[in-house]
Design an enzyme around this catalytic site. Structure first.
Site, short mmCIF file in Angstrom:
data_model
loop_
_atom_site.label_atom_id
_atom_site.label_comp_id
_atom_site.label_asym_id
_atom_site.label_seq_id
_atom_site.Cartn_x
_atom_site.Cartn_y
_atom_site.Cartn_z
N CYS A 70 0.83 -1.21 0.00
CA CYS A 70 0.00 0.00 0.00
C CYS A 70 0.86 1.26 0.00
O CYS A 70 1.71 1.44 0.88
CB CYS A 70 -0.90 -0.03 1.24
N TRP A 103 -7.43 -6.44 5.61
CA TRP A 103 -6.10 -6.99 5.44
C TRP A 103 -5.87 -8.10 6.47
O TRP A 103 -6.33 -8.00 7.60
CB TRP A 103 -5.05 -5.91 5.63
N THR A 137 -8.63 0.33 6.91
CA THR A 137 -7.49 0.63 6.08
C THR A 137 -6.16 0.48 6.82
O THR A 137 -6.11 0.42 8.04
CB THR A 137 -7.60 2.07 5.56
N VAL A 138 -5.09 0.43 6.02
CA VAL A 138 -3.73 0.57 6.52
C VAL A 138 -3.16 1.82 5.84
O VAL A 138 -3.57 2.15 4.72
CB VAL A 138 -2.86 -0.67 6.21
N TYR A 201 -5.44 6.82 -8.99
CA TYR A 201 -6.65 6.04 -8.65
C TYR A 201 -7.86 6.60 -9.39
O TYR A 201 -8.75 5.85 -9.80
CB TYR A 201 -6.89 6.06 -7.15
#
Length: 360
Positions: A70, A103, A137-138, A201
């Protein structure tokens, strides 16, 4: 080393993957959800200036969860290493793919994070916010004592590493957010985020030709801007590495491997833009940058998880990565990467990029 095909098969067979990798909304422009857990870790635990809940800086109390794949998480790993915070903040690294839930720690023994004792980062979110409704998220910072997530506000995490954790910086740590340059760094960061970090993105997840065309034009306008800016100066702001360089680098290092083809950002390769290619190689060859990059995991993440863009799950073999180690000649522009500081030492044991996953 796990093969691409086995990673893809495991990803698809996980019963938690209740929806296919759907990232594109038909007919619409991609819009990123930027609502994060805004808690701050400050030197004395005081709240942030806007009333964000405060947690105290304390060595050994927190664990940074940051997947190598990521780009947003990669920033935190780079800054942690540049500042020498490895002994103060431990690092957990999920594998390159995730399912509908979150994740997973599939690279660890028995698929469990050895410090937190959980299989998914989702567990830390739910421990603090049962049924947490937003993206899991991370990067995320977890309080080891309680097992609860503290924050996933990635733009603030690295700034706090630089300004609030100074008591635990290594001798010779660079000043990544110097007070005299903060206004300019903030201005550059805003443009880099909206037009480049998020711009790739916006191209890749565009839901219509019109949305893609507009996103493509915005991205390349911004890339031309940084190409021109970097033709005459070694770093984005000032004469040494700052937070601004970290934020741009994690997009650039993924550009030819992923964004050029997978996200259709294909006017040029990064390697065809002289200033940006030289700048990216300069940083890559600087301790703390290239030694955090796992190209295998990067490609597995994008090509396997984004099933609506790449339904076959085939991960490309290319591109040739040897160019990252070629001479860049950026020293001629002056400047010192670490200012008055020094380079970080060797990568901490257990945090090395796997053999064959880097540029060699």
């Amino acid at each position: 080393m796990t093969s691409d095909s086995s990673v893809a098969a495991e990803h698809r067979s996980d019963p938690g993957f209740s929806t296919r990798g759907s990232y594109v909304t038909g007919g619409e422009e991609f819009t990123r959800d930027t609502n994060y857990i805004e808690d701050r870790i400050t030197r004395d635990g005081t709240p942030g200036p806007n009333g964000e809940p405060g947690w105290p800086v304390e060595a050994g109390r927190y664990r940074l969860i940051a997947a190598r794949a990521c780009p947003w998480a990669n920033r935190t790993v780079i800054v942690r290493r540049l500042l020498g915070l490895e002994a103060a903040i431990s690092l957990g690294q999920p594998g390159p793919t995730h399912d509908a839930r979150s994740w997973t720690f599939d690279l660890d023994t028995d698929g469990v994070d050895p410090v937190l004792g959980i299989e998914r980062i989702q567990d830390a979110y739910f421990r603090r916010f049962p049924g947490y409704p937003r993206g899991i998220t991370v990067p995320a910072i977890v309080d080891v004592r309680s097992g609860e997530v503290v924050t996933n506000n990635f733009p603030q995490i690295t700034l706090d590493f630089a300004t609030e954790w100074t008591a635990f910086h290594r001798p010779g740590a660079p000043d990544l957010y110097p007070e005299r340059l903060r206004a300019e760094i903030d201005e550059v960061n805003r443009k880099v985020f909206t037009e480049i970090n998020n711009g790739v993105y916006r191209c890749g997840f565009a839901g219509s030709q019109q949305a893609y065309d507009a996103a493509y034009a915005r991205l390349w306008t911004a890339l031309d801007w940084v190409e021109e800016r970097l033709a005459g100066q070694r770093f984005l702001v000032g004469d040494s590495i700052t937070e601004a360089d970290v934020r741009l680098f994690t997009t650039l290092v993924r550009f030819d491997a992923v964004y050029h083809g997978h996200f259709k950002c294909n006017r040029q390769k990064l390697s065809e833009m002289p200033a940006l290619w030289g700048y990216a190689r300069d940083l890559f060859q600087t301790p703390g940058f290239g030694d955090t990059i796992d190209f295998v995991q990067v490609k597995q993440h994008y090509y396997i998880v984004h099933e609506d863009i790449n339904p076959t799950g085939i991960v490309p073999q290319g591109p040739d990565l040897s160019g990252w180690l070629t001479r860049h000649g950026r020293e001629a522009l002056g400047g010192r990467p670490f200012g008055g500081g020094t380079a970080p030492g060797a990568v901490r044991s257990g945090e090395e990029v796997a053999a064959g996953h880097g540029a060699r």
